[in-house]
Design an enzyme around this catalytic site. Sequence first.
Site, mmCIF file in Angstrom:
data_model
loop_
_atom_site.group_PDB
_atom_site.id
_atom_site.type_symbol
_atom_site.label_atom_id
_atom_site.label_comp_id
_atom_site.label_asym_id
_atom_site.label_seq_id
_atom_site.Cartn_x
_atom_site.Cartn_y
_atom_site.Cartn_z
ATOM 1 N N ASP A 120 49.762 35.191 56.741
ATOM 2 C CA ASP A 120 48.864 36.271 56.344
ATOM 3 C C ASP A 120 49.033 36.518 54.849
ATOM 4 O O ASP A 120 50.111 36.916 54.395
ATOM 5 C CB ASP A 120 49.219 37.533 57.152
ATOM 6 N N ASP A 159 44.285 42.066 61.854
ATOM 7 C CA ASP A 159 43.175 41.444 61.115
ATOM 8 C C ASP A 159 41.915 41.394 61.970
ATOM 9 O O ASP A 159 40.813 41.694 61.505
ATOM 10 C CB ASP A 159 43.549 40.007 60.694
#
Length: 541
Positions: A66, A389
Site C-alpha cells: 500500500d 482501500d
Amino acid sequence: MAQLGGQGQQVLILPEGTNRFLGRDAQRMNILAGKVLAETVRTTLGPKGMDKMLVDGLGDIVVTNDGVTILKEMDIEHPAAKMLVEVAKTQEDEVGDGTTTAVIIAGELLKKAEGLLDQDIHPTIVAMGYRQAAEKAQEILNVISIDADDRDTLLKVAMTAMTGKGTEKAREPLAELIVSAVKQVEENGEIDTDHIKIEKKDGASIEESALVNGVVIDKERVHPGMPKKIEDGKIALLNSAIEVKETEVDAEIRITDPAQMQAFIEQEEQMIRDMVDKIEDAGANVLFCQKGIDDLAQHYLAKAGIMAVRRVKKSDIEKLSRATGAKVVTNIEDLTFNDLGQAGSVAEKKVSGEDMIFVEECKDPKSVTLFVRGSTKHVVDEIERAVDDAIGVVASTAEDKQVVAGGGAAEISIAKGLKEYADTISGREQLAVAAFAEALEVVPKTLAENAGLDSIDSLVDLRAAHEKSIYMGLDVFKGEVRDMYRAGVIEPKRVKKQAIQSAAEAAEMILRIDDVIASSGAGKEPDMGGMEGMGGMPPMM
C-alpha cells in the site's frame, strides 16, 4: 553572504551552517528526490506488484504494498520528497486508493520536466504547460468515464481495488461484505466511511471475515457476575462516570463520632445504589459507559442482571448510537426509556483468546462493523489496509456514480487525447503538454514491468488497440491487451481525477523552486536528508 564594495567586508545574512542550493542545483536535487521516491513505490503497483518490508527503530515489522503506508512508515528527511508524501496522504484521505499511482505519476512528471529543463525551457513554462495539460486531462476523463452504480459494478470496483493486496483468494466474499456495508451506512446519497468500523483479529482464515449489523467492541464485561449474553438488548449509553464525584472545590469533612463515619459511608453507597436504580428503572439491560464504573456499582449492576462495559472509546459510543438508536446521556438523572437503543443480541464472545462485545441484529443500523480475520498479525494488518482501500473506492463510486476502465486504459486514453491537444498549442508549452501525456503512460508501463512483460511491446499494443476502443487495457494475468470493462477491471473516476490533479500540482510546485535554504537549527549540524552534493535519498530509509 555578501561583500560591500571594494572594502572586502563580509556581511552575514544567513546564520553559519545554513545549507543553500540555487537555481539548477536546487531543481535537480528536488527532481532527483521525487524520482527516487517514485521508484521506491513503483514496484508495488498493480495486481502483480511486490511488497515492501518496513522495519522501524523498535524492530516492528510492516509488510505491505500500500503506497501511502510505505511512505508514512519510511523515515523521509528530504523536503521535496515530503511534498510527494503529502500527495499520497491526500489521495488516501480523499479516495482511499490510487496512492501509488499518484506518486509515480508525480515522479514521472518531474523526470520528463528534467529533460525539458535540459533543453533550456524555463521552469515556469513547464509548470504552465503542466497546468494546461492537467485541466485538459480532466475534460478527457469526463468524456471516457461510464455512468454506473449498480451492485455488480460496485462489486467489480471493490475486487479491482483488492487485487494484488493479499486478499485474492477471498476477494469475492470480501467485496460482498464491503458493498453491503457501504450501502447500509448510505444516507441521502452521502456515505461517511467513518461509520464503517473495521475490527481485526488474527487466528482464522480470511474467509471467516464477517459483516456485523451493529458494533463490535474490543472490551469485556466489568464484572464476572453479569450475564454473558442478552437477547433483545435495551442499551443505555452514558458518557459520565458511575461513581461518587469528588467535590469541585477543596473541602474538609470533620467527623467526631464513629456513627457519623458509618452514616457517611452508607450515604456514599446509597448514592451509587440510586444511580444503578435509575438505570434499572429506565429499563436498560445493557450499559456502555465512556468513563469509569465504581466497584460497588459493578456489584449492584451484576445483581440487577445488567451487562456493563466501561471506558468505551468516544468513537465507539457514537457508532453504538448510530447502530442502535440510543441517545448518549451525560447526566444519569436524565436517563429515560426513550433514550435507550435496541439490539437483537448483545454478547461477550472469546475471539483468539480475547473477550469482545458483539452488539448484533440492530434494526437498520447506520453504523456497521467489518470483522476482518487473517491467519497472522501481519496478514490481518494487510487485509485491513486492502479492505479500507476497497471501502473508499466503493463509497466514491456510489456517490459519483462514474467509473473508468482499469489496467492502464484510462491513462492511455488521456495520454492519446493530450498528444492531440498538444498539436493545437503554439509555443513551448506544447512540449510540456506532450511530456505530461508521456508521463501518464508510466502507469500501464509499470503494470507491464511488474508482471514480467515487455513494457515497450505492451505500450505499443495498447496504443494500437485504443484506435478501436477506449476500454482496452493490459490484462497482466493473461499478458495481453483486452477490453477491461468487460473483464470487470473497473476503477472509480474519482481515483484518476484526484491522482492526476494532485500529482500535477505537486510537480508544478517542485519545479517552481529555484532556491533551497536549509537552516541548521539551534546548535545542530545541518541535515538535508542526503541533499548535500545532490547525493540523492539513501537517508530516507
